[in-house]
Design a protein around this motif. Structure first.
Motif, PDB file in Angstrom:
ATOM      1  N   UNK A 126      -1.884  -6.399  12.894  1.00 40.00           N
ATOM      2  CA  UNK A 126      -1.735  -6.490  11.558  1.00 40.00           C
ATOM      3  C   UNK A 126      -1.091  -7.645  11.623  1.00 40.00           C
ATOM      4  N   UNK A 127      -1.151  -8.615  10.741  1.00 40.52           N
ATOM      5  CA  UNK A 127      -0.358 -10.227  10.154  1.00 40.52           C
ATOM      6  C   UNK A 127       0.449  -9.423   8.631  1.00 40.52           C
ATOM      7  N   UNK A 128       1.772 -10.311   8.706  1.00 41.73           N
ATOM      8  CA  UNK A 128       2.659  -9.484   7.719  1.00 41.73           C
ATOM      9  C   UNK A 128       3.103 -10.526   6.274  1.00 41.73           C
ATOM     10  N   UNK A 139       7.179  -0.846   4.872  1.00 40.46           N
ATOM     11  CA  UNK A 139       6.288  -1.431   5.560  1.00 40.46           C
ATOM     12  C   UNK A 139       6.302  -2.003   6.852  1.00 40.46           C
ATOM     13  N   UNK A 140       7.946  -1.922   7.389  1.00 39.71           N
ATOM     14  CA  UNK A 140       8.076  -2.553   8.007  1.00 39.71           C
ATOM     15  C   UNK A 140       7.617  -1.540   9.200  1.00 39.71           C
ATOM     16  N   UNK A 141       8.110  -0.562   9.582  1.00 45.47           N
ATOM     17  CA  UNK A 141       7.739   0.765   9.883  1.00 45.47           C
ATOM     18  C   UNK A 141       6.380   0.294  10.443  1.00 45.47           C
ATOM     19  N   UNK A 142       5.294   0.348   9.793  1.00 46.45           N
ATOM     20  CA  UNK A 142       3.746   0.402   9.606  1.00 46.45           C
ATOM     21  C   UNK A 142       3.534  -1.147  10.512  1.00 46.45           C
ATOM     22  N   UNK A 197       0.976  -1.588  -0.058  1.00 49.78           N
ATOM     23  CA  UNK A 197      -0.108   0.096  -0.251  1.00 49.78           C
ATOM     24  C   UNK A 197       0.670   1.445   0.518  1.00 49.78           C
ATOM     25  N   UNK A 198       0.358   2.830  -0.671  1.00 49.05           N
ATOM     26  CA  UNK A 198       0.844   3.451   0.003  1.00 49.05           C
ATOM     27  C   UNK A 198       1.012   4.369   0.872  1.00 49.05           C
ATOM     28  N   UNK A 199       2.095   4.337   1.146  1.00 50.09           N
ATOM     29  CA  UNK A 199       2.178   4.288   2.881  1.00 50.09           C
ATOM     30  C   UNK A 199       3.505   5.991   3.346  1.00 50.09           C
ATOM     31  N   UNK A 200       3.557   6.137   4.237  1.00 52.21           N
ATOM     32  CA  UNK A 200       4.822   7.014   4.816  1.00 52.21           C
ATOM     33  C   UNK A 200       5.712   6.289   4.519  1.00 52.21           C
ATOM     34  N   UNK A 201       7.153   6.763   3.718  1.00 51.38           N
ATOM     35  CA  UNK A 201       8.501   7.155   2.668  1.00 51.38           C
ATOM     36  C   UNK A 201       9.237   6.972   4.806  1.00 51.38           C
ATOM     37  N   UNK A 202       9.946   6.121   5.712  1.00 51.32           N
ATOM     38  CA  UNK A 202      11.277   7.018   6.270  1.00 51.32           C
ATOM     39  C   UNK A 202      12.448   7.237   5.957  1.00 51.32           C
ATOM     40  N   UNK A 203      12.873   7.854   6.409  1.00 52.72           N
ATOM     41  CA  UNK A 203      13.847   8.750   5.413  1.00 52.72           C
ATOM     42  C   UNK A 203      15.341   8.323   5.476  1.00 52.72           C
ATOM     43  N   UNK A 204      15.162   7.861   4.022  1.00 51.72           N
ATOM     44  CA  UNK A 204      16.364   6.796   3.395  1.00 51.72           C
ATOM     45  C   UNK A 204      16.956   7.707   2.363  1.00 51.72           C
TER      46      UNK A 204
END
Length: 316
Positions: free
Chosen positions: A283-285, A273-276, A147-154
């Protein structure tokens, strides 16, 4: 209310080779959707809940042909073309993610007729999250695929970042879309999307690519398709620009959620995705090594099997 009594058959039946029947319904304007069939609901709740599939930015109902037919064995499966995409025109109405969340809610209420599991990819994941937060009574669960989700600074993917910067810039985005439409063939445009979204483009089903080319050719005749795309892209970026609010929206979801993400996704890096997932421990991943932004097309069997297992575990 049954979909067949309120809809008319679509003139272009691109999902037919995969068992899908295209329909058009009036929901404040024409909306194209595909019915894969499956067991219908009953008053005693014996039948499994229906599934509604929601494509991403620039996508369509064709994004689901790899997993929808098999899922329809136990669930009534629908795939909607959001406003401005696929065979749903965006003229005279907003194509923003919030407008499409409202459209999705209306589709579930008026066409599906009962709460559903939403399966959303990319922008479709964002739209599904927004819809679930605003209309929880219409949602039984969420499957979020890259999904479109916030991206960590990298360090970002430079090509992806440059493209979205162009989309965001007034006039420049419009000019870029016009040039791309004029200077590339329909097959080149479809292949460029495959190259961006697949970690291994050779895994793309040629039949799906061919259907995508037919759709791209049709969309050249649709007025305002570039404006519809840019409207959706810009609204998506506005949501991502306020990550705290968006993360709060995600935490507010009290339905079962399955997050599936390709580890080689160039558009939404797996770190996001790992941060979310860490922020939403209920949530299951499922993280997929060697897979890109559209796992349901790149490794459909793996995605289908995980979704089927998850649905069974939650009695959905």
């Amino acid at each position: 209310m049954t979909a067949q009594t309120t809809s008319r058959p679509a003139s272009l039946q691109l999902a037919e080779p995969w068992g899908g029947a295209g329909w058009v319904v009036d929901l404040g304007g024409p909306v194209h959707w595909v019915d894969y069939g499956g067991p219908d609901g009953s008053e005693d709740g014996a039948a499994a809940v229906p599934i509604v599939m929601v494509h991403g930015l620039g996508g369509s109902h064709l994004n689901w042909v790899g997993i929808a037919p098999e899922l329809s064995r136990r669930h009534h499966v629908y795939a909607i073309d959001q406003a401005g995409f696929g065979l749903t025109p965006g003229t005279h109405r907003s194509t923003s993610v919030h407008a499409n969340a409202d459209l999705l809610a209306r589709f579930v209420r008026e066409v599906v007729g009962r709460p559903a599991v939403l399966v959303g990819n990319s922008m479709g994941g964002m739209v599904s999250l927004l819809m679930a937060a605003a209309h929880p009574e219409l949602v039984e669960g969420l499957v979020l695929i890259d999904p479109s989700i916030p991206v960590p600074r990298q360090r970002p993917d430079l090509a992806v970042s440059a493209t979205f910067l162009v989309y965001a810039t007034p006039f420049v985005g419009e000019r870029y879309m016009e040039l791309m439409t004029r200077r590339t063939s329909d097959r080149q445009r479809v292949q460029s999307v495959v190259n961006l979204c697949f970690a291994d483009p050779s895994l793309a089903d040629p039949a799906v690519v061919d259907a995508g080319v037919v759709l791209a050719t049709h969309r050249r005749t649709v007025p305002g398709q570039e404006a519809a795309f840019l409207g959706a892209a810009r609204s998506l970026m506005k949501v991502l620009a306020v990550p705290r609010r968006y993360r709060s929206t995600m935490r507010s979801i009290d339905k079962p959620v399955l997050l599936v993400h390709g580890e080689l996704d160039r558009l939404v890096p797996v770190a996001a995705a790992r941060a979310v997932a860490a922020d939403n421990p209920s949530w299951e991943t499922m993280f997929l090594p060697g897979v890109g932004h559209t796992p349901q097309l790149e490794v459909p069997e793996q995605v289908r099997e995980r979704i089927t297992t998850w649905l069974g575990e939650h009695a959905l």
